[in-house]
Design an enzyme around this catalytic site. Sequence first.
Site, short mmCIF file in Angstrom:
data_model
loop_
_atom_site.label_atom_id
_atom_site.label_comp_id
_atom_site.label_asym_id
_atom_site.label_seq_id
_atom_site.Cartn_x
_atom_site.Cartn_y
_atom_site.Cartn_z
N SER A 118 0.86 -1.18 0.00
CA SER A 118 0.00 0.00 0.00
C SER A 118 0.89 1.23 0.00
O SER A 118 2.06 1.17 0.41
CB SER A 118 -0.89 0.00 1.25
OG SER A 118 -1.49 1.27 1.46
N TYR A 130 -1.70 -0.39 10.51
CA TYR A 130 -1.73 -0.67 9.08
C TYR A 130 -0.48 -0.11 8.40
O TYR A 130 0.19 -0.81 7.63
CB TYR A 130 -2.99 -0.07 8.45
CG TYR A 130 -3.16 -0.40 6.99
CD1 TYR A 130 -3.53 -1.68 6.59
CD2 TYR A 130 -2.95 0.57 6.00
CE1 TYR A 130 -3.69 -2.00 5.24
CE2 TYR A 130 -3.10 0.26 4.66
CZ TYR A 130 -3.47 -1.02 4.28
OH TYR A 130 -3.62 -1.33 2.95
#
Length: 277
Positions: free
Chosen positions: A159, A172
Amino acid sequence: MSSTNLEGRSAVITGGLSGQGLAIARALAGAGANVALGSYLGEAAGRAGDAAAYPGEESAAAIRAEIEALGVTVHAGHLDVRDADAVRAFLDAAEAACRPADILVNAAGTTAEQPVSGHSDALWEKIIDTNLTGAFRMTRELLPGMMARGWGRIINIGSTAATVGWKDNPAYCASKAGLLGLTRCVALEGAARGVTCVMISPTWVETELMRRNVAQVVARAGGSRTLQDALADIAAQNPQGRIIQPSEVAALALYLCGEDARGITAENIQITGGALW
């Protein structure tokens, strides 16, 4: 149509029954690869509260039939990458069905918003164990065989969070940053033995998981704002004025599995439409 030919190859894809993992599974199978798809199935996990948030046995069976229609061998079932024993059991079944894995795609992932202040250990551990340690476990199991056979492709779905912080997403962001470090180490270990390792790092990708997470944020905020309003805002923040689609990630993954990509390794390739996050 891609010119990549994967006939005779076998791929293991975590998170393969939904979202980006499923899009990649369809692309690799379309190029001739046998695929073993492992996802956390709420029903199989025996947790009633998980059934609505994760694929179920019925969904797995339907996807298996769909991809088998492409003329390849498919194994699909429950996989909890947080459990080392479950990883080994899944891989044993996958190898029996599809032959030893030449390709590993680590697409299993989870997220939840919570600020650092007051962040629970349990949520931190769940996100890190799924997104980072799970990829490590899968790689640890499959890398030696790839190296011994002299060919392998490992693709980690990362990501933009690997390189850009985001408020209320410490676990995250940390997990994806760690995944980038793991990617580079694995690439160096496998380089002399024909194994590449690359991370694909998209910005927002329009999957069911993404829509569910955005819906939860909207619900917590209250007011008249809808999910569609939130998705429109996300699209507007992208310089291309849209949300990246799973098929775009899948197309890149397919290319990286081909012979033309044998020199691409230790890289973090972003699909962002120009967005920073």
